[in-house]
Motif scaffolding. Sequence first.
Motif: not given
Lengths: 338, 338, 338
Positions: B152, B155, B157-158, B161-162, B175-176, B320
């Motif tokens: 977690n 990475d 990138s979460h 969303y989280v 994400m990019e 990711v």
Amino acid sequence: MFPMNQWYVAAFAWELKDKPLARTLLNRPVVLFRTASGEVAALEDRCCHRSVPLSCGTLDGDGIRCGYHGLLYAPSGKCIEIPGQLKIPGKACVAASKVVESNQIVWIWMGAEAGSEPTMPPPNYAVHDDPRYKYKGGVFHYNAPYQLIHDNLLDLSHLGYVHLKTIGGNPKLHMEAPTNVYSDGDTVRVVRWMKSSKAPATYSAAWPFKGLLDRWQEIDFHVSYLAIWTGAVDADTEALDDPQRGGFHMRGFHGITPETETTSHYFWSMASNSHPDQPDTSELVYQQTEQTFEEDRVIIDAQYRNMARFGSNPTIDIHVDAGANRARRVIERLCSQQ
Amino acid sequence: MFPMNQWYVAAFAWELKDKPLARTLLNRPVVLFRTASGEVAALEDRCCHRSVPLSCGTLDGDGIRCGYHGLLYAPSGKCIEIPGQLKIPGKACVAASKVVESNQIVWIWMGAEAGSEPTMPPPNYAVHDDPRYKYKGGVFHYNAPYQLIHDNLLDLSHLGYVHLKTIGGNPKLHMEAPTNVYSDGDTVRVVRWMKSSKAPATYSAAWPFKGLLDRWQEIDFHVSYLAIWTGAVDADTEALDDPQRGGFHMRGFHGITPETETTSHYFWSMASNSHPDQPDTSELVYQQTEQTFEEDRVIIDAQYRNMARFGSNPTIDIHVDAGANRARRVIERLCSQQ
Amino acid sequence: MFPMNQWYVAAFAWELKDKPLARTLLNRPVVLFRTASGEVAALEDRCCHRSVPLSCGTLDGDGIRCGYHGLLYAPSGKCIEIPGQLKIPGKACVAASKVVESNQIVWIWMGAEAGSEPTMPPPNYAVHDDPRYKYKGGVFHYNAPYQLIHDNLLDLSHLGYVHLKTIGGNPKLHMEAPTNVYSDGDTVRVVRWMKSSKAPATYSAAWPFKGLLDRWQEIDFHVSYLAIWTGAVDADTEALDDPQRGGFHMRGFHGITPETETTSHYFWSMASNSHPDQPDTSELVYQQTEQTFEEDRVIIDAQYRNMARFGSNPTIDIHVDAGANRARRVIERLCSQQ
């Protein structure tokens, strides 16, 4: 062990609105959801990236998006977007199950193997769409295997002891009611008549009976649900096998879906008619039914805890077990054939 | 399986005051306490007489006294008093672990064998003593194995969303984000830049940004903890790799200590700077961080429950995962060598 | 493993009124009830028809009726009515255990095999019927095996550390008290004297002592219960072995019945005398005793959890363990003989 090649109840239609619903069915964790276009879908509840439940994610158009890194899945189970990555690997998918919505019931075909095609049409439960009745339903969770619920519903003699406050009481009448049991393929039918019965509480509250009642109980067992039609007319006024008979009618739906080998989902609804000279009594009947089915849940959960404690101690059969025993033979045959 | 020959976080310094603290670390139940002279000590949490936890006892001088029959233990693990008995048998002792307190962190060396000597110095986490920052921390308990927390944190990138409500959102940007991954011995470094980002909620609340931001995320993975330096400057005002860059800085400490094979302790702190023209915002940053890390806990616990339900179903990797996968190889190598 | 061929406490008499009582004793789930004629009865807690606990049923005359389909059982375990069915199969019965009520205690003989006959008379606990005392009791549930409770009660040195607020404190005095241990058949006797003791809180509150006390502790271990006689006189006024000695007396009953291999029932009562010049203090003594025994429960449950965590780590014995170790040898011998 369960018959796998069957349509089981996955949910009631009204449970699927704007959020995913997590439910383990026949040992498989499933996420159920309704797409933007109104269809229902059922996927393996696990993102193929890092195994987070998809039910923790969000609905997005016709798909469902994982709440951890945003992978988007179509109702087919195929991953259709990996944010920040152009190529979507072929293995980026989850198992999907066939679901059908009819009569406000969402039926699922899990199959002996994930993704297998149904070999029969889903059941038709027309009572939910019959204008003579109003109905309402609920979902209970049992800490007991599914067949104990079959046993309970196929043998309504227990009403005399378990449901004193609502639809039961009169134990002698219940235990001595003439009972006929019929089989046809994978179904079992139990018919019981109790003539000149005192009215149980729910009946008195819901219908203006004049005195004693003639009661009927018609139990239709199917592999994944039972339809139970009970009711009464004033004593000696109508034939209990007249399909057009009047009086007070309760039509119960009982969808029983194994969650695991030892736990079960119980999807139930109760439809009833109201007397034309009275206000609608269906809400009262629904509430007393909920209380009644909760009484069953308490005793069946206690029964299963006790079976687990005592292991394989032998039991005896008595006269009321004929219907339940035939249903057990149906299940046994279906399990042995798959 | 865990790398055993490492310094792990056992506690924050402020947790050890006038009472013993029970904590299971790497499968071994330990009692931690502070002696009258201020040192920290760590013993096997079990009286050698009748196995009562020493953490149920009381601190007494530099030792700890069992609450059942009063046996007194020194920080070395040696029993130094058996009330009412003159002779103390040689076997009257419990295992002791080496502990070191530095930067308000209590580090413990469990070792592959109880009582083994450290083979490296404890980590130095200077941020806790850096006057540019104020920090506060907490301890979370995870019902998930430690490597899921590594994954977690390696990475980020979460965040898209989280952590919509605090430090995340903008999923596409997350994400990019261009990401670089470096390895050096047992460490892994992940650097991500997100230029021209909208300010997430915590950033807006804590710092007077003028418009879009240039954000950085520098993640330093060590076997038993991660140091994560994130922050932002006004867009196009400073180089993100200038060690003297200004702007808003959040420096997170993440000590991850396995409790058992399937549960973990998470010791975290968040240090931040405040803008000179504003009141101190570090308490605000701390509270939003606590909320943020609780969001991680919820999803990781759900992830692990799901992994346990689905067993060894295969997963796929996406772009990711590079950092997390390198850290997993470090852990795998260390475990295979011990 | 437990000695099976013994009388164990199943309940206190006052627990059996107008409802069945479910209790697992020595691994066997039992339903206890009092018949209409006032006798106590104990049956296997499982209807032989569909395994529902009989304790979910109702008392009916001298029998108990299952709450599911109404089977009625006599105290002998024989099913004497199957509603709606004339023939009662010979196998329609459940196991019954011999129970005897004396001194307000219900004793049960489980036997190595269900239904076996007692080979000795039930114990006599005359204190409950002794007019010099007033008593009250309670039932505790332990998440610990029965022998840890034996250990605790046979070694009262723990009073110095565990019961500071009521009957203990003075750890040095407790640990150094001269102690004698005697054995006789299946019993063990431990006698301890503590002269010139400061009065513990319960003693001061219950009796008008003038200053220091001479205290005695006489512990009589029997396989399934202990009788513990403690008390004190004003220092140097009476011989502690004079059976007619005055002063303050506390007479504890401690029935310890294994529930399972790892859990136990603890049936206790405390009888005490009151000073003629004071109001009755027995309720105060009872309440402080309940608090005291709860302190034991907390530490013994913690001890067992710790034993389970640490597995077979070795322990050492100290001087206070002599009585407990002899009792363990009695239990070991009885278990090996059955």
